[in-house]
Design an enzyme around this catalytic site. Structure first.
Site, PDB file in Angstrom:
ATOM      1  N   GLY A   1      49.799  41.866  42.022  1.00  0.00           N
ATOM      2  CA  GLY A   1      50.343  42.507  41.034  1.00  0.00           C
ATOM      3  C   GLY A   1      49.531  43.938  40.776  1.00  0.00           C
ATOM      4  O   GLY A   1      48.584  44.112  41.545  1.00  0.00           O
ATOM      5  N   ASP A   2      50.051  44.660  39.913  1.00  0.00           N
ATOM      6  CA  ASP A   2      49.307  46.037  39.523  1.00  0.00           C
ATOM      7  C   ASP A   2      48.803  45.812  38.189  1.00  0.00           C
ATOM      8  O   ASP A   2      47.808  44.890  38.113  1.00  0.00           O
ATOM      9  CB  ASP A   2      50.746  47.059  39.445  1.00  0.00           C
ATOM     10  CG  ASP A   2      50.051  48.441  39.974  1.00  0.00           C
ATOM     11  OD1 ASP A   2      49.404  48.873  38.759  1.00  0.00           O
ATOM     12  OD2 ASP A   2      50.450  48.791  40.952  1.00  0.00           O
ATOM     13  N   ILE A   3      48.775  47.015  37.278  1.00  0.00           N
ATOM     14  CA  ILE A   3      47.979  46.671  36.159  1.00  0.00           C
ATOM     15  C   ILE A   3      48.620  46.176  34.959  1.00  0.00           C
ATOM     16  O   ILE A   3      49.906  46.300  34.971  1.00  0.00           O
ATOM     17  CB  ILE A   3      47.692  48.225  35.781  1.00  0.00           C
ATOM     18  CG1 ILE A   3      46.530  48.348  34.819  1.00  0.00           C
ATOM     19  CG2 ILE A   3      48.873  49.040  35.218  1.00  0.00           C
ATOM     20  CD1 ILE A   3      45.695  49.740  34.537  1.00  0.00           C
TER      21      ILE A   3
ATOM     22  N   TYR B   1      47.923  44.446  30.563  1.00  0.00           N
ATOM     23  CA  TYR B   1      47.250  44.465  29.278  1.00  0.00           C
ATOM     24  C   TYR B   1      47.143  43.029  28.868  1.00  0.00           C
ATOM     25  O   TYR B   1      47.977  42.335  28.980  1.00  0.00           O
ATOM     26  CB  TYR B   1      47.907  45.437  28.288  1.00  0.00           C
ATOM     27  CG  TYR B   1      47.015  45.025  26.956  1.00  0.00           C
ATOM     28  CD1 TYR B   1      46.038  45.626  26.659  1.00  0.00           C
ATOM     29  CD2 TYR B   1      47.712  44.467  25.948  1.00  0.00           C
ATOM     30  CE1 TYR B   1      45.372  45.481  25.543  1.00  0.00           C
ATOM     31  CE2 TYR B   1      47.309  44.133  24.519  1.00  0.00           C
ATOM     32  CZ  TYR B   1      46.003  44.649  24.343  1.00  0.00           C
ATOM     33  OH  TYR B   1      45.348  44.593  23.134  1.00  0.00           O
ATOM     34  N   HIS B   2      45.923  42.559  28.533  1.00  0.00           N
ATOM     35  CA  HIS B   2      45.729  41.509  27.693  1.00  0.00           C
ATOM     36  C   HIS B   2      44.870  41.937  26.627  1.00  0.00           C
ATOM     37  O   HIS B   2      43.981  42.773  26.502  1.00  0.00           O
ATOM     38  CB  HIS B   2      44.627  40.551  28.496  1.00  0.00           C
ATOM     39  CG  HIS B   2      45.092  40.217  29.947  1.00  0.00           C
ATOM     40  ND1 HIS B   2      46.300  39.740  30.078  1.00  0.00           N
ATOM     41  CD2 HIS B   2      44.664  40.132  31.120  1.00  0.00           C
ATOM     42  CE1 HIS B   2      46.679  39.296  31.325  1.00  0.00           C
ATOM     43  NE2 HIS B   2      45.472  39.688  31.918  1.00  0.00           N
TER      44      HIS B   2
ATOM     45  N   ALA C   1      54.158  38.788  32.084  1.00  0.00           N
ATOM     46  CA  ALA C   1      53.743  39.195  33.364  1.00  0.00           C
ATOM     47  C   ALA C   1      53.140  38.084  33.944  1.00  0.00           C
ATOM     48  O   ALA C   1      52.662  37.381  33.381  1.00  0.00           O
ATOM     49  CB  ALA C   1      52.650  40.435  33.110  1.00  0.00           C
TER      50      ALA C   1
ATOM     51  N   GLY D   1      50.671  37.271  37.742  1.00  0.00           N
ATOM     52  CA  GLY D   1      50.017  37.576  38.748  1.00  0.00           C
ATOM     53  C   GLY D   1      48.825  36.462  39.137  1.00  0.00           C
ATOM     54  O   GLY D   1      48.243  36.048  38.185  1.00  0.00           O
TER      55      GLY D   1
ATOM     56  N   ALA E   1      50.859  36.172  31.371  1.00  0.00           N
ATOM     57  CA  ALA E   1      50.613  36.629  30.236  1.00  0.00           C
ATOM     58  C   ALA E   1      51.835  36.749  29.285  1.00  0.00           C
ATOM     59  O   ALA E   1      52.724  37.623  29.645  1.00  0.00           O
ATOM     60  CB  ALA E   1      49.653  37.650  30.368  1.00  0.00           C
TER      61      ALA E   1
ATOM     62  N   CYS F   1      52.556  46.942  35.186  1.00  0.00           N
ATOM     63  CA  CYS F   1      52.815  46.376  36.490  1.00  0.00           C
ATOM     64  C   CYS F   1      53.521  47.550  37.365  1.00  0.00           C
ATOM     65  O   CYS F   1      54.101  47.146  38.233  1.00  0.00           O
ATOM     66  CB  CYS F   1      53.961  45.208  36.352  1.00  0.00           C
ATOM     67  SG  CYS F   1      53.567  43.889  35.166  1.00  0.00           S
TER      68      CYS F   1
END
Length: 215
Positions: free
Chosen positions: A78-80, A82-83, A148, A150, A163, A179
C-alpha cells in the site's frame, strides 16, 4: 486459539516493534506458537508502504513536527495513510495456511469483516476490485474510504492490517493523498452518522467478527 490483545493508545513505533516480535515468533513455529489479533489506537503518525510514493505526503516534515506527527516508511504493502486518535487499528498476526486462506482471500476476509461491522451501525459499505479497503458510495462522485488495509505476509504469517475511521479527525488526511488516491474522499463512522461512536464497542465487535470469520 487466537489471542486478542488490546494495546490501548500506543505510539506507532512501539507497537511496530511489538508486532515484529509476535510476527517473528509465529514464523519460527507457526503450528505451535500463538496467533494474535491486536487492537490499538495510535498517536498521530503517517505510514508509507515499502513501494509507496513519498510524493503523496504533500506537506513538509516541519509541518508534521508542528503537528506532533512523523512519517514512517514500513514493510507493508500500500501507499501512505494516517493513524491517529479515534481510529481503530487491527493487526492480525496469524498463519494463513492454518485457516486455509490465500492472500486475496485474507484481504477479502478483512474487508468483509469491516463491512459486517459497519452494517451493525446501519452504514452501508462495500469492497471493490479497483481499490483495496472499504468504501461508501463506490462508483459515484461521492465515493469515500472509511477503512484502509495494508498487510505484510512472509512464510504465510501476517502482520500490519486495517485502520477503521471511527471518530478520527479527518483533517489529518488533508496532509496526504490517502493511499495515493487524489479523486476520492475519506470518511468516518462519526462523519456518516453525525455523532460520536462508542469506540470500545466498535473495538470489541470488530475483533470478534474477525475471529469468527477466521474460525
Amino acid at each position: 486459539m487466537i489471542n486478542i490483545q488490546d494495546w490501548g493508545r500506543c505510539a506507532y513505533r512501539t507497537a511496530w516493534e511489538m508486532q515484529k516480535i509476535l510476527f517473528n515468533d509465529l514464523i519460527a513455529d507457526p503450528l505451535r506458537n500463538q496467533e494474535h489479533i491486536v487492537v490499538v489506537e495510535h498517536s498521530p503518525v503517517y505510514t508509507l508502504g515499502f513501494h509507496g510514493n513519498s510524493g503523496n505526503l504533500i506537506v513538509s516534515e516541519q509541518k508534521l513536527t508542528e503537528m506532533g506527527a512523523e512519517c514512517v516508511r514500513i514493510e507493508r504493502g500500500g501507499d501512505i495513510t494516517y493513524h491517529g486518535p479515534g481510529q481503530l487499528v487491527v493487526y492480525p498476526i496469524i498463519y494463513l495456511h492454518k485457516h486455509h486462506l490465500g492472500v486475496k482471500q485474507y484481504i477479502e476476509l478483512l474487508e468483509h469483516s469491516v463491512i459486517s461491522l459497519l452494517g451493525q451501525w446501519n452504514i452501508t459499505a462495500t469492497s471493490n476490485n479497483d481499490a483495496i479497503g472499504v468504501w461508501i458510495d463506490w462508483g459515484t462522485p461521492t465515493a469515500r474510504k472509511i477503512c484502509a488495509i495494508g498487510v505484510k505476509i512472509s512464510h504465510g504469517v501476517t502482520m500490519h492490517g486495517l485502520a477503521l475511521n471511527v471518530n478520527t479527525d479527518l483533517n489529518a488526511f488533508g496532509m496526504i493523498n490517502p493511499c495515493g488516491i487524489t479523486d476520492k474522499g475519506v470518511t468516518s463512522m462519526e462523519q456518516e452518522l453525525g455523532k460520536k461512536i462508542d469506540f470500545n464497542s466498535v473495538k470489541s465487535k470488530l475483533s470478534q467478527i474477525i475471529l469468527r470469520n477466521l474460525d
